[in-house]
Design a protein around this motif. Structure first.
Motif, PDB file in Angstrom:
ATOM      1  N   ARG A  18       0.973  -1.212  -0.192  1.00  0.00           N
ATOM      2  CA  ARG A  18      -0.045  -0.091   0.377  1.00  0.00           C
ATOM      3  C   ARG A  18       0.651   1.609  -0.157  1.00  0.00           C
ATOM      4  O   ARG A  18       0.632   2.087  -0.723  1.00  0.00           O
ATOM      5  CB  ARG A  18      -0.853  -0.057   0.887  1.00  0.00           C
ATOM      6  CG  ARG A  18      -1.956  -1.318   1.191  1.00  0.00           C
ATOM      7  CD  ARG A  18      -2.918  -1.319   2.128  1.00  0.00           C
ATOM      8  NE  ARG A  18      -2.311  -1.069   3.499  1.00  0.00           N
ATOM      9  CZ  ARG A  18      -2.978  -2.382   4.186  1.00  0.00           C
ATOM     10  NH1 ARG A  18      -3.384  -3.367   3.856  1.00  0.00           N
ATOM     11  NH2 ARG A  18      -1.807  -2.853   5.769  1.00  0.00           N
ATOM     12  N   GLU A  40      -8.414   5.828  -2.968  1.00  0.00           N
ATOM     13  CA  GLU A  40      -9.393   5.697  -4.070  1.00  0.00           C
ATOM     14  C   GLU A  40      -8.810   5.716  -4.805  1.00  0.00           C
ATOM     15  O   GLU A  40      -8.592   3.960  -5.702  1.00  0.00           O
ATOM     16  CB  GLU A  40     -10.059   6.634  -4.471  1.00  0.00           C
ATOM     17  CG  GLU A  40     -11.434   6.360  -5.942  1.00  0.00           C
ATOM     18  CD  GLU A  40     -12.402   6.754  -5.412  1.00  0.00           C
ATOM     19  OE1 GLU A  40     -12.504   7.060  -7.197  1.00  0.00           O
ATOM     20  OE2 GLU A  40     -12.843   7.568  -4.725  1.00  0.00           O
ATOM     21  N   GLU A  43      -5.882   2.305  -3.438  1.00  0.00           N
ATOM     22  CA  GLU A  43      -6.996   1.830  -3.236  1.00  0.00           C
ATOM     23  C   GLU A  43      -6.833   0.865  -1.824  1.00  0.00           C
ATOM     24  O   GLU A  43      -6.345   0.143  -1.292  1.00  0.00           O
ATOM     25  CB  GLU A  43      -7.412   0.181  -3.801  1.00  0.00           C
ATOM     26  CG  GLU A  43      -7.600   0.279  -5.629  1.00  0.00           C
ATOM     27  CD  GLU A  43      -7.611  -1.390  -6.572  1.00  0.00           C
ATOM     28  OE1 GLU A  43      -7.333  -2.294  -5.477  1.00  0.00           O
ATOM     29  OE2 GLU A  43      -8.317  -1.322  -7.268  1.00  0.00           O
ATOM     30  N   THR A  44      -6.523   2.133  -1.376  1.00  0.00           N
ATOM     31  CA  THR A  44      -5.837   2.113  -0.331  1.00  0.00           C
ATOM     32  C   THR A  44      -6.783   2.745   0.993  1.00  0.00           C
ATOM     33  O   THR A  44      -7.898   3.595   0.662  1.00  0.00           O
ATOM     34  CB  THR A  44      -4.912   2.551   0.579  1.00  0.00           C
ATOM     35  OG1 THR A  44      -4.212   4.086   0.020  1.00  0.00           O
ATOM     36  CG2 THR A  44      -3.854   1.999   0.215  1.00  0.00           C
TER      37      THR A  44
END
Length: 174
Positions: A18, A40, A43-44
């Motif tokens: 991440r 967003e 994707e964290t």
């Protein structure tokens, strides 16, 4: 398994943590963005994005600004430019930098003379006077390259101007 590593269905594609995703995305932020936007995109969670974005602010990679009650992040252009100047000085000698500067200036002068304009925006505006679609496309392409070279010009000038000062300080003491 660490919660920092993401599972990936394709074993041939190395997964990014991440933090790596956030740092990679952050280095491309030309427009100020919120941590939630970065979260967003990567994707964290917003909390995770903010953690890594704040680290990049501390490392002088990003700038953190408050605007309209929001905290926004974007690339620290001054630091990015310093880094770019140092990279040019380390990868090129004085003569190469001088040749590059001369080449950029000559190219821009050629376009000014050929099209009778003084800027890429004037060249784009001249498309209205052109009936040939190929000529219009060529002018768009030249305007884009001209903008790029105009952005590079002060960076190359700075690298050349401060070449001796920088190379003296960059030397590894024996």
């Amino acid at each position: 398994m660490s919660d920092e590593i993401d599972d990936d269905d394709d074993p041939n594609v190395p997964s990014m943590t991440r933090g790596e995703r956030v740092r990679a995305a952050a280095r491309t932020l030309r427009t100020p963005r919120t941590a939630s936007w970065v979260a967003e995109e990567t994707e964290t969670t917003t909390k995770t994005a903010r953690k890594y974005l704040d680290q990049l602010v501390e490392d002088n990679v990003l700038q953190k600004i408050e605007r309209g009650g929001q905290t926004l992040y974007c690339v620290d252009q001054l630091m990015a430019t310093y880094h770019e100047v140092a990279t040019l000085q380390r990868e090129h000698d004085r003569e190469e930098l001088a040749d590059t500067l001369e080449s950029i200036q000559a190219r821009i002068a050629e376009w000014e003379a050929e099209y009778g304009v003084e800027s890429p925006s004037e060249l784009l505006a001249s498309i209205a006077d052109v009936n040939d679609p190929d000529e219009a496309d060529a002018r768009r392409e030249i305007a884009s390259e001209w903008e790029h070279l105009a952005d590079r010009l002060p960076v190359v000038k700075a690298a050349l101007k401060q070449y001796d000062w920088a190379t003296d300080r960059d030397a590894i003491p024996v």
